[in-house]
Design a protein around this motif. Structure first.
Motif, PDB file in Angstrom:
ATOM      1  N   HIS A  65      44.074  60.726  84.721  1.00  0.00           N
ATOM      2  CA  HIS A  65      43.916  62.580  83.123  1.00  0.00           C
ATOM      3  C   HIS A  65      43.439  62.042  81.752  1.00  0.00           C
ATOM      4  CE1 HIS A  65      45.750  65.224  86.401  1.00  0.00           C
ATOM      5  NE2 HIS A  65      46.744  64.047  87.096  1.00  0.00           N
ATOM      6  N   ALA A  66      43.107  60.777  82.227  1.00  0.00           N
ATOM      7  CA  ALA A  66      42.816  60.161  80.973  1.00  0.00           C
ATOM      8  C   ALA A  66      41.502  61.015  80.433  1.00  0.00           C
ATOM      9  CB  ALA A  66      42.696  58.881  80.182  1.00  0.00           C
ATOM     10  N   HIS A  67      40.266  61.456  81.128  1.00  0.00           N
ATOM     11  CA  HIS A  67      38.924  61.579  81.247  1.00  0.00           C
ATOM     12  C   HIS A  67      38.578  60.238  80.767  1.00  0.00           C
ATOM     13  CE1 HIS A  67      39.663  65.607  83.329  1.00  0.00           C
ATOM     14  NE2 HIS A  67      40.698  65.810  82.620  1.00  0.00           N
ATOM     15  N   ASN A  68      37.655  60.428  79.954  1.00  0.00           N
ATOM     16  CA  ASN A  68      37.011  58.984  79.675  1.00  0.00           C
ATOM     17  C   ASN A  68      37.651  58.564  77.977  1.00  0.00           C
ATOM     18  OD1 ASN A  68      36.559  61.360  77.417  1.00  0.00           O
ATOM     19  ND2 ASN A  68      34.931  60.450  77.112  1.00  0.00           N
ATOM     20  N   ILE A  69      39.044  58.520  78.411  1.00  0.00           N
ATOM     21  CA  ILE A  69      40.052  57.895  76.942  1.00  0.00           C
ATOM     22  C   ILE A  69      40.462  56.926  77.729  1.00  0.00           C
ATOM     23  CG2 ILE A  69      41.801  58.307  75.232  1.00  0.00           C
ATOM     24  CD1 ILE A  69      41.145  61.271  75.182  1.00  0.00           C
ATOM     25  N   PRO A  70      39.934  55.709  76.988  1.00  0.00           N
ATOM     26  CA  PRO A  70      40.444  54.350  77.254  1.00  0.00           C
ATOM     27  C   PRO A  70      41.845  54.696  77.965  1.00  0.00           C
ATOM     28  CG  PRO A  70      38.756  53.579  75.863  1.00  0.00           C
ATOM     29  CD  PRO A  70      39.165  55.427  76.160  1.00  0.00           C
ATOM     30  N   VAL A  71      42.776  53.976  78.730  1.00  0.00           N
ATOM     31  CA  VAL A  71      43.919  54.341  78.716  1.00  0.00           C
ATOM     32  C   VAL A  71      44.620  52.681  78.579  1.00  0.00           C
ATOM     33  CG1 VAL A  71      46.132  53.934  80.735  1.00  0.00           C
ATOM     34  CG2 VAL A  71      44.116  55.899  80.142  1.00  0.00           C
ATOM     35  N   ILE A  72      45.632  52.015  77.967  1.00  0.00           N
ATOM     36  CA  ILE A  72      46.582  51.202  77.855  1.00  0.00           C
ATOM     37  C   ILE A  72      47.411  51.868  78.462  1.00  0.00           C
ATOM     38  CG2 ILE A  72      47.313  49.730  76.061  1.00  0.00           C
ATOM     39  CD1 ILE A  72      45.977  50.917  73.865  1.00  0.00           C
TER      40      ILE A  72
END
Length: 297
Positions: A65-72
Motif C-alpha cells: 500500500h505504499a505505492h511509489n514511496i520507499p518502505v523501511i
C-alpha cells in the motif's frame, strides 16, 4: 531514501490480531501526503510485541500500500538468528530499507552490537539504518562505535535520539558525528520535539512518530528546514509544544499517538498490545483539546 520525512505508522491491533483496514487507512494518509519514506515496525509500530506472522503481515501490507514511496521495515529482535529471519522476510516482501535496533534483555557490550550489525550487513543487499535510541533499547552508542558500524557494507543511515537544546551545540553534535562516518551514510534525528532543531543542525532525515499520523504538519517542518528556512521550521515545531508536553506526561509518544488515532476514528479502541494502555477518559479529553487547538485531524 534515508532523507527527508520518514513516517512511522502504528501497527494497530484488533480483537483478531492486526487490524488490517486500520493499518491501510494509516498508510493511505502517508501516501496521500507524499512523505519521503514509510518505516513500518519501528517502535511506534510495536515490533517487539508482535508475533512473527503479524510482523510478516504488516511488512506485506506496508509494501503493498505504499505505492511509489520507499518502505523501511524494522527487523529488531532479541537474537541475531531472529533478526536474520526478519531481514530475509523484509527483503522477500520487497522492502527497500531496514531499521535495526540493538534489542536485548541482558545488557549488550559494544563488541556484541558491532557483531550484530556486521552479521546483518553481510546478509542483506538493501540499505540499513542503525537505530540509536537508548530510551527503548537501553544501549548507548558512542561515536566511535557508530563510525565502526558505518564503515560496514549496506549501512545507509544512523537514527540518533535527539540533539542538544542549544542550536550551536546541535550543529557541533551533528558535525562531529558526520566527520567520523562515510559521506554516503545519512544522519537522521528522532524524538519529535527535536525535529526542527536536528534538521536545522544538519540532520538529513527526521524519523518521525507524529509523521506517521499527521504527515502534513510534519512535512511542513521538514520542507522548511530543507529550504534553509530555519526560523520557520523552528516556529512550526514549537507550535506543536502542547503535543510534546503530552508525550512527556505519558512516558513518550506512543500512548498519545495511539489515543489520537483512536479519537479520530482511524483505528479501533484498545489498539495497543497489552499490557500497554492508551489514555484514560480524562487524559483523552485533554488530548482532544490539544488536537482541536492545533487543528490536527
Amino acid at each position: 531514501m534515508f532523507t527527508g520525512l520518514s513516517a512511522f505508522p502504528l501497527s494497530p491491533l484488533g480483537s483478531d490480531g492486526i487490524d488490517e483496514p486500520a493499518f491501510i487507512r494509516l498508510m493511505a494518509r502517508l501516501v496521500s501526503a507524499e512523505v519521503d519514506s514509510i518505516c513500518a515496525l519501528g517502535s511506534t509500530g510495536n515490533y517487539a510485541y508482535l508475533h512473527a506472522d503479524q510482523r510478516a503481515r504488516i511488512t506485506r501490507l506496508a509494501v503493498e500500500h505504499a505505492h511509489n514511496i520507499p518502505v523501511i521495515i524494522g527487523v529488531g529482535a532479541l537474537t541475531t538468528d531472529e533478526v536474520l529471519f526478519y531481514v530475509e522476510d523484509a527483503q522477500n516482501a520487497g522492502a527497500e530499507g531496514l531499521l535495526l535496533p540493538p534489542m536485548s534483555y541482558q545488557p549488550l557490550q559494544d563488541a556484541e552490537v558491532f557483531t550484530l550489525y556486521e552479521t546483518v550487513a553481510h546478509a542483506t543487499d538493501i540499505p540499513l539504518c542503525v537505530y540509536d535510541n537508548p530510551t527503548t533499547t537501553r544501549f548507548e552508542f558512542s561515536d566511535t562505535l557508530h563510525a565502526e558500524i558505518a564503515r560496514l557494507p549496506h549501512i545507509g543511515s544512523i537514527k540518533i535520539p535527539g540533539v542538544p537544546d542549544d542550536p550551536a551545540e546541535s550543529v557541533a553534535r551533528v558535525k562531529r558525528l558526520k566527520a567520523r562516518i562515510p559521506n554516503h551514510v545519512t544522519v537522521g534525528v528522532s524524538g519529535d520535539a527535536f525535529a526542527a532543531r536536528g534538521l536545522n543542525a544538519g540532520c538529513d532525515a527526521w524519523y518521525s512518530v507524529i509523521g506517521g499520523l499527521f504527515p502534513e504538519p510534519s512535512l511542513a517542518i521538514t520542507r522548511a528546514a530543507q529550504a534553509g528556512e530555519v526560523d520557520k521550521a523552528a516556529q512550526l515545531c514549537n507550535a506543536l509544544t502542547p503535543l510534546w508536553t503530552l508525550y512527556k506526561q505519558h512516558g513518550g509518544s506512543l500512548r498519545v499517538i495511539a489515543s489520537a488515532a483512536e479519537q479520530l476514528g482511524l483505528v479501533g479502541s484498545a489498539c495497543l498490545p497489552r499490557p500497554l494502555q492508551a489514555l484514560d477518559d480524562a487524559e483523552r479529553r485533554a488530548l482532544g483539546d490539544v488536537l482541536d487547538a492545533l487543528n490536527l485531524s
